[in-house]
Write an enzyme that holds these catalytic residues in place. Structure first.
Site, short mmCIF file in Angstrom:
data_model
loop_
_atom_site.label_atom_id
_atom_site.label_comp_id
_atom_site.label_asym_id
_atom_site.label_seq_id
_atom_site.Cartn_x
_atom_site.Cartn_y
_atom_site.Cartn_z
CD GLU A 197 -8.90 4.17 6.70
OE1 GLU A 197 -8.81 5.29 7.22
OE2 GLU A 197 -7.93 3.53 6.31
NE ARG A 201 -13.39 0.06 4.45
CZ ARG A 201 -13.96 -0.52 3.43
NH1 ARG A 201 -14.02 -1.82 3.36
NH2 ARG A 201 -14.48 0.19 2.46
CB CYS A 202 -9.07 2.03 11.43
SG CYS A 202 -8.25 2.72 12.86
CD GLN A 250 -2.76 -1.18 2.52
OE1 GLN A 250 -3.00 -2.24 3.06
NE2 GLN A 250 -3.26 -0.04 2.98
#
Lengths: 182, 783
Positions: free
Chosen positions: B737, B367-368, B220
């Site tokens: 997110e 996802r945060c 990523q």
């Protein structure tokens, strides 16, 4: 690349099957998984591996029209059968109704589960052209998607069903031309 | 001439440009890559959570068919690569040399002609372990006499990693002393795993002649990885090329550097052939970046009117065997100190302690935005519990304590400056959409009939879009991001960025920003990311930072080119620059709308007919260092029914009102929200990585680590409000997110609301039927 394990050729078995309508064959070890045969021997990489344990459905292909998880089938088990993969969905450049449905309804994000989802959807519509939402959710419940939350996948399959229904109702293009379309 | 419509600007739900290759099975994921002469690597992992390595015997494995090399920790140590730095300034074993410290830790690797052969030989490696007592929780880690996990570190005398504080202890203590009511919640946010459907992997290809190392990798953050690789290996950075191909989901799991990447690269360097390493699912779940694992205690001080006067939180963080959290270096517990959430809390004090345990390392934000999820969960659970305890409606209690619209920019008690918000409005829209008042009456009626039913609310505030670079860095790299835009003579364009999509739709969204700002239709803008040889430097895609940072960079570089375009247009039109007006895609002479030049004509002139002295071409790059974070927010409401007989929770409705500022492609935004609400549902009810007393990981495959399917997943009713970010050039805030951050508390609050008539105050996630059943039975409820 002829085989997944070239050094074990003594054990090799001949596998011959139809893939997306074309005859394909190779000599492989008996232990070679169908998904590895498809990805490595045939270089059809649209079929994915997500879990190796038939839990996620990323490796789903159609075997004689039935969705099966190719990570838990051996290549030798399907010799003589007919396999469909995502690469066989489109007719040339023209997307199938299922592919169109996924595009129009934003039924994919990362795309990793998409081939399996589309194949399950395609098989579903073959025997149930007008499924309810519940029937669609049940049909795809063996396939995991981490991105979409499934709502748009359900819509995508409904969209494909609508395209197919429309195609059945609508006169064929030749018929339009013959009927004085000019 | 009327303004021409440029297809694909901001606010249009255009279909995604990237879909086609995925729909045809022609995506380019890491495992699809086959290079000539490529070898395959398989990693031997420890079956024990804690054991001394006595010997590693590779003799049988080395002689097996197809085997090219067996790599051990000893061999890596000879090249000074047995250990590597982590993203939190700790060290992590690449291949074990002294001890194994978690089940699944990398011990050795086999490189062979095929994957099957590599795995055969891996199983023939014989390792002699002396099994040690495993530590599986912070509580165990701090027990007197607990085994010392990190005996490799000179000054490490116990299992404590860090102590960290935020806020003001004195004023908080004073406020609690005066409180009319204190509400306490102790809750454990359990370990879970991002579990992207594609596991992690790489293909390392080191060219023995040129020395160029090309590493294809599920990353990523490819640029940051390149720099880390350069620092670890000593290779010159221009000789390292990291390429992130299509990524099959990331959710934070693909941020860190994993030992497999390092071993594969070293093996390729030593052998002189490309080496592919692809995890299987169990390897992914037991060894790569997990999430959460926070034990939290929160106290809320209230006055007699139900106003919150202070918040006090302590948390113990379970960081596993190596402190490898992926987070800005200043903040040991990530951005957890956003824990005052959406509420105007005058003072707060947060303390955090991190501990080593014999569990996998790599606390990533699933996802945060760096531990915001844990913070949001704690405050939203506390708020609901407080409302129930003082007998006030939970929506009303929130509204009473929300930061008001006129308080923005809002300075929080822990030092954040919230950019913009209208929390009351989002709440009202959600309640209205839900039909809250009627529904509440219905709940009361059904409870009288013996049903167990409830409504949960969560009004989250996220903090995303890191930097500002002065406050936010990873290993010293400031968290800016970048966009490079090249407009070709025919008016088509190439946009490259330092971020990397994993399904978020960057190829579409960022083309739309160019369409909006420069007037080139989105269809004419190709977006490329992930190749460090071609893309400008950036810190990557995670923590919802792509649109807030790289999106801003895209807008800024488009504006730069537009200004050059103005000069060219003035030259072509023989007009003064200040006499030109811009409409999307075209400059024209003020008062003479017919006299104009399109951006395509300007682009052609940039290569063919320039003003005297002007540099040719129409291209530029912009590095955007945001002045502040962005603060998306929203209110989620969940309705549940609980089966008294089985403890099964049925989610009946989910209303999600998100305010992420300006939405660039609403279709993509809504898709992201659906996905995040589903992952939040999984976290609340299903997903759990846990360990037995020996440190065996329970949750090591998708039979044990349960992910939501289409069958369980709820349907979502979305709503929106739009409060633009005042400092972002487009007013956008980021959204990917928010739903994972906000929704777990909403789901659990609904269950707690349903069980509140029976005095149940907490059930830790995942809220499985057995826990609910036990809580009901403990409260004396029978079928």
């Amino acid at each position: 690349m002829n085989s997944v394990s070239p050094n074990l050729d003594a054990l090799a078995r001949h596998v011959s099957l139809k893939v997306n309508g074309a005859e394909r064959s190779a000599d492989v070890e008996p232990r070679v998984l169908l998904v590895d045969f498809i990805r490595t021997n045939l270089r059809l990489t649209g079929t994915h591996i997500g879990c190796d344990t038939s839990s996620c459905g990323a490796c789903t292909v159609l075997v004689d029209g039935t969705p099966m998880k190719s990570c838990t089938l051996l290549a030798v088990q399907v010799s003589g059968r007919s396999i469909s993969t995502v690469e066989g969905l489109a007719a040339g450049a023209a997307m199938s109704p299922m592919q169109t449905g996924f595009h129009e309804e934003h039924g994919l994000q990362c795309g990793f589960c998409t081939p399996g989802m589309m194949l399950v959807g395609t098989a579903l519509l073959e025997h149930n052209p007008n499924p309810t939402e519940e029937q669609i959710r049940w049909a795809i419940s063996g396939n995991i998607c981490r991105c979409t939350g499934y709502m748009n996948i359900v819509k995508a399959i409904q969209h494909a069903a609508a395209i197919k229904a429309e195609a059945v109702k609508a006169p064929k293009p030749e018929a339009v031309a013959a009927g004085g379309g000019q | 001439m009327a303004a021409t419509h440029v297809h694909g600007g901001i606010g249009e739900s255009i279909k995604r440009k990237e879909d086609s290759r995925f729909l045809h099975g022609k995506g380019n994921y890491i495992d699809d890559l086959a290079l000539p002469g490529m070898l395959h690597m398989s990693i031997l992992r420890s079956p024990h959570a804690h054991a001394r390595l006595k010997s590693v015997d590779t003799s049988a494995a080395s002689g097996m068919p197809g085997v090219i090399a067996v790599v051990t920790g000893e061999l890596m140590a000879q090249h000074k690569l047995a250990w590597m730095p982590t993203l939190s300034n700790d060290t992590q074993a690449v291949l074990a040399t002294d001890k194994v410290r978690f089940q699944g830790q990398e011990v050795a690797a086999v490189i062979a002609e095929t994957r099957y052969q590599a795995e055969d030989a891996r199983d023939a490696i014989v390792v002699d372990y002396e099994v040690l007592t495993a530590v599986t929780s912070p509580e165990g880690a701090k027990t007197a006499g607990a085994p010392l996990i990190r005996d490799d570190k000179e000054n490490q005398k116990d299992n404590h990693i860090y102590h960290w504080e935020s806020g003001d202890q004195g004023t908080t203590r004073a406020a609690f002393a005066k409180a009319d009511k204190v509400v306490r919640l102790h809750t454990f946010y359990p370990r879970c795993h991002p579990a992207p459907l594609e596991t992690c992997g790489c293909v390392a290809d080191v060219n023995g002649v040129t020395g160029k190392a090309t590493i294809y990798m599920t990353s990523q953050a490819p640029h940051a990885i390149r720099t880390v690789f350069a620092l670890v290996t000593g290779l010159p950075e221009q000789n390292i090329r990291v390429i992130s191909p299509d990524i099959g989901g990331g959710f934070g799991n693909k941020v860190p550097v994993y030992p497999g990447y390092v071993v594969a690269t070293a093996a390729s360097l030593l052998i002189g052939r490309p080496v592919k390493w692809i995890e299987d699912r169990t390897e992914n779940l037991i060894s790569t970046g997990y999430a959460r694992d926070f034990h939290m205690t929160g106290d809320l001080a209230l006055d007699k009117d139900g106003k919150i006067t202070a918040l006090r939180v302590h948390l113990d963080s379970d960081n596993g065997a190596f402190f490898a959290d992926a987070q800005p270096s200043k903040f040991k517990a990530g951005l957890f100190h956003i824990v005052t959430g959406s509420y105007d809390i005058p003072t707060a004090h947060i303390t955090a302690d991190g501990y080593y345990t014999n569990k996998a390392p790599g606390g990533v934000a699933y996802r945060c935005s760096f531990r915001v999820t844990e913070a949001s969960y704690l405050i939203e659970r506390l708020i609901t519990n407080a409302a129930i305890e003082i007998g006030m409606d939970q929506a009303e209690f929130r509204k009473k304590n929300f930061i008001r619209k006129d308080q923005f920019p809002y300075h929080s008690a822990t030092g954040w400056v919230y950019d913009s918000g209208d929390y009351h409005k989002a709440m009202d829209v959600a309640l209205d959409q839900l039909g809250y008042d009627e529904l509440r009456k219905d709940v009361e009626k059904r409870r009288k009939q013996g049903e167990v039913t409830g409504i949960g609310i969560a009004s989250f505030t996220e903090v995303v879009g890191a930097g500002h670079g002065a406050d936010f860095d990873i290993l010293g790299l400031r968290m800016f991001d970048s966009a490079e835009l090249r407009v070709h003579p025919t008016g088509k364009a190439m946009l490259r960025m330092g971020t990397k999509s994993q399904g978020q739709g960057h190829e579409t969204t960022f083309a739309q920003i160019v369409a909006e700002e420069l007037g080139i239709p989105a269809a004419d803008v190709a977006v490329e990311e992930g190749d460090t040889d071609t893309a400008p430097y950036g810190l990557g895609t995670y923590a919802s930072r792509s649109t807030p940072v790289a999106g801003a960079a895209t807008a800024m570089v488009s504006r730069k080119l537009r200004e050059k375009g103005r000069k060219i247009a003035a030259h072509l039109l023989e007009a003064a620059e200040e006499d030109l007006e811009w409409e999307r895609g075209r400059f024209f002479v003020k008062g003479s709308p017919d006299k104009g030049k399109t951006i395509q004509e300007i682009a052609f002139a940039a290569y063919t007919n320039l003003p005297e002295g002007m540099e040719a071409g129409l291209e530029g790059v912009h590095y955007y260092d945001p002045p502040n974070m962005t603060y998306p927010f929203g209110t989620y409401a969940v309705v549940v029914d609980v089966d008294k007989g089985t403890g099964q929770v049925k989610v009946k409705r989910v209303v999600a009102v998100d305010d992420c500022g300006v939405r660039i492609n609403p279709m993509i935004v809504e898709g992201q929200i659906h996905g995040g609400l589903t992952e939040g549902f999984g976290i609340a009810f299903m997903e759990l990585i846990t360990f037995d007393a020996e440190g065996n990981c329970i949750g090591s495959n998708f039979m044990d680590y349960l992910l939501p399917t289409a069958w369980e997943s709820p349907k979502f009713e979305l709503g929106e409000t739009v409060t633009p970010s005042p400092h972002h050039p487009l007013g956008a805030k980021g959204v990917g997110e928010s739903p994972t951050v906000g929704s777990p508390a909403a789901y659990v609050n609904a269950v707690i609301d349903a069980l509140s008539p029976y005095g149940v105050k907490n059930i830790d996630m995942p809220v499985t039927p057995d826990k609910v059943w036990a809580a009901l039975r403990a409260a004396g409820v029978s079928e």
